[in-house]
Design a protein around this motif. Structure first.
Motif, PDB file in Angstrom:
ATOM      1  N   GLU A 198     -13.108  56.583 -27.214  1.00  0.00           N
ATOM      2  CA  GLU A 198     -11.961  56.933 -26.366  1.00  0.00           C
ATOM      3  C   GLU A 198     -10.927  57.692 -27.190  1.00  0.00           C
ATOM      4  O   GLU A 198     -10.524  57.243 -28.267  1.00  0.00           O
ATOM      5  CB  GLU A 198     -11.334  55.672 -25.772  1.00  0.00           C
ATOM      6  CG  GLU A 198     -10.202  55.957 -24.801  1.00  0.00           C
ATOM      7  CD  GLU A 198      -9.688  54.702 -24.138  1.00  0.00           C
ATOM      8  OE1 GLU A 198      -8.610  54.217 -24.560  1.00  0.00           O
ATOM      9  OE2 GLU A 198     -10.358  54.186 -23.218  1.00  0.00           O
ATOM     10  N   TYR A 199     -10.504  58.859 -26.673  1.00  0.00           N
ATOM     11  CA  TYR A 199      -9.555  59.728 -27.381  1.00  0.00           C
ATOM     12  C   TYR A 199      -8.334  60.007 -26.517  1.00  0.00           C
ATOM     13  O   TYR A 199      -8.450  60.124 -25.289  1.00  0.00           O
ATOM     14  CB  TYR A 199     -10.216  61.069 -27.708  1.00  0.00           C
ATOM     15  CG  TYR A 199     -11.305  61.005 -28.743  1.00  0.00           C
ATOM     16  CD1 TYR A 199     -11.048  61.277 -30.084  1.00  0.00           C
ATOM     17  CD2 TYR A 199     -12.611  60.681 -28.380  1.00  0.00           C
ATOM     18  CE1 TYR A 199     -12.055  61.224 -31.038  1.00  0.00           C
ATOM     19  CE2 TYR A 199     -13.624  60.616 -29.332  1.00  0.00           C
ATOM     20  CZ  TYR A 199     -13.340  60.891 -30.653  1.00  0.00           C
ATOM     21  OH  TYR A 199     -14.348  60.841 -31.587  1.00  0.00           O
ATOM     22  N   PRO A 200      -7.152  60.160 -27.120  1.00  0.00           N
ATOM     23  CA  PRO A 200      -5.967  60.552 -26.343  1.00  0.00           C
ATOM     24  C   PRO A 200      -6.114  61.974 -25.809  1.00  0.00           C
ATOM     25  O   PRO A 200      -6.790  62.810 -26.418  1.00  0.00           O
ATOM     26  CB  PRO A 200      -4.831  60.464 -27.374  1.00  0.00           C
ATOM     27  CG  PRO A 200      -5.496  60.580 -28.705  1.00  0.00           C
ATOM     28  CD  PRO A 200      -6.856  59.954 -28.544  1.00  0.00           C
ATOM     29  N   LEU A 201      -5.489  62.241 -24.672  1.00  0.00           N
ATOM     30  CA  LEU A 201      -5.584  63.565 -24.054  1.00  0.00           C
ATOM     31  C   LEU A 201      -5.052  64.669 -24.963  1.00  0.00           C
ATOM     32  O   LEU A 201      -5.493  65.820 -24.877  1.00  0.00           O
ATOM     33  CB  LEU A 201      -4.817  63.585 -22.727  1.00  0.00           C
ATOM     34  CG  LEU A 201      -5.397  62.732 -21.590  1.00  0.00           C
ATOM     35  CD1 LEU A 201      -4.492  62.796 -20.374  1.00  0.00           C
ATOM     36  CD2 LEU A 201      -6.808  63.184 -21.217  1.00  0.00           C
ATOM     37  N   THR A 202      -4.136  64.344 -25.835  1.00  0.00           N
ATOM     38  CA  THR A 202      -3.535  65.350 -26.725  1.00  0.00           C
ATOM     39  C   THR A 202      -4.553  65.954 -27.687  1.00  0.00           C
ATOM     40  O   THR A 202      -4.332  67.038 -28.227  1.00  0.00           O
ATOM     41  CB  THR A 202      -2.383  64.737 -27.540  1.00  0.00           C
ATOM     42  OG1 THR A 202      -2.854  63.536 -28.177  1.00  0.00           O
ATOM     43  CG2 THR A 202      -1.205  64.405 -26.646  1.00  0.00           C
ATOM     44  N   CYS A 203      -5.666  65.275 -27.891  1.00  0.00           N
ATOM     45  CA  CYS A 203      -6.691  65.796 -28.811  1.00  0.00           C
ATOM     46  C   CYS A 203      -7.216  67.149 -28.364  1.00  0.00           C
ATOM     47  O   CYS A 203      -7.601  67.983 -29.176  1.00  0.00           O
ATOM     48  CB  CYS A 203      -7.864  64.818 -28.913  1.00  0.00           C
ATOM     49  SG  CYS A 203      -7.521  63.360 -29.911  1.00  0.00           S
ATOM     50  N   ASN A 204      -7.231  67.394 -27.047  1.00  0.00           N
ATOM     51  CA  ASN A 204      -7.820  68.637 -26.557  1.00  0.00           C
ATOM     52  C   ASN A 204      -6.892  69.835 -26.707  1.00  0.00           C
ATOM     53  O   ASN A 204      -7.265  70.959 -26.390  1.00  0.00           O
ATOM     54  CB  ASN A 204      -8.239  68.504 -25.093  1.00  0.00           C
ATOM     55  CG  ASN A 204      -9.416  69.400 -24.752  1.00  0.00           C
ATOM     56  OD1 ASN A 204     -10.273  69.624 -25.589  1.00  0.00           O
ATOM     57  ND2 ASN A 204      -9.437  69.912 -23.539  1.00  0.00           N
TER      58      ASN A 204
END
Length: 257
Positions: A198-204
């Motif tokens: 699971e990754y935070p949306l800011t990673c993209n």
């Protein structure tokens, strides 16, 4: 079924452990050249034999974790180049999701976007895991942590998962927990049956070096590869299709004796 090139990084890893290729390939009944010259998918039983042979020689049940943490499992494949030409990190993961069938038909990489995160999961065919309990867990470990490292490298080391969920808790032992603590970027959670990152949306928001023309060309080549995955094709015909995909006209010429 799985693509023949999947064997390359595994054999490379085994070689680094001091295991000769011929020693492993003997169990498959083929040599290295025969294996890598195959154009059609290979039955999983061959990879199972290879993994179990490495396991019997090394005695190391954490092969998958170490392999995934150190090797590019897409190395040399068109999908690797396509992934690295995407605009954003999770656009790249989506490409793996879309073209997963070129890798295998039993283990998958799925991307889901929620209101708060990106979730990368690794669903698998249950009958595969039951039929090959030892090697299937090793391969699942490998793919999960390969994706951890791929996403990290694509984001220039900035995309770190908020959570790493390790499924199939019946396979957890002291040695495995110790190895997981060495390679997992966050303390893993043991729950359920499927591994999830699971990754935070800011990673993209992190851009990857992108080349639009390269990406489109690779897309076409992958589509061609997808269409011919289950059949043999001559080199000449393969080249012809690729030339046509790049907008060139190709004239068939019959050459006499």
């Amino acid at each position: 079924m799985l693509a023949p090139w999947v064997f390359k990084p595994i054999l490379q890893y085994a070689s680094e452990q001091g295991i000769a290729d011929h020693q492993l390939l003997k169990s498959l009944g083929c040599n290295k050249e025969d294996l890598f010259n195959l154009k059609s998918p290979i039955q999983y039983q061959y990879l199972d034999r290879l993994i179990l042979e490495i396991l019997s020689i090394t005695g190391d049940k954490n092969i998958g974790l170490k392999l995934g943490a150190t090797k590019n499992m897409l190395s040399g494949h068109l999908l690797d180049y396509l992934v690295r030409s995407c605009d954003h990190v999770f656009d790249a993961v989506k490409k793996i999701d879309e073209y997963n069938h070129l890798l295998s038909d039993f283990l998958f990489v799925k991307l889901k976007q929620t209101d708060h995160s990106y979730q990368v999961s690794f669903p698998y065919v249950n009958s595969w895991a039951i039929a090959f309990p030892e090697s299937s867990r090793i391969i699942r470990d490998c793919v999960t942590f390969f994706m951890v490292n791929l996403i990290k490298s694509l984001s220039n080391n900035t995309a770190i998962p908020n959570q790493v969920v390790i499924g199939d808790i019946s396979k957890i032992d002291h040695s495995r927990v110790e190895q997981l603590s060495l390679i997992s970027p966050v303390q893993p959670v043991f729950s359920g049956f499927t591994d999830i990152l699971e990754y935070p949306l800011t990673c993209n928001s992190v851009l990857i070096t992108s080349n639009d023309m390269v990406q489109k060309t690779l897309e076409v080549q992958l589509q061609i590869n997808s269409e011919i995955t289950t059949c043999q094709m001559s080199i000449v015909h393969r080249i012809k299709l690729q030339l046509i995909s790049m907008g060139m006209s190709v004239i068939d010429v019959q050459i006499g004796d």
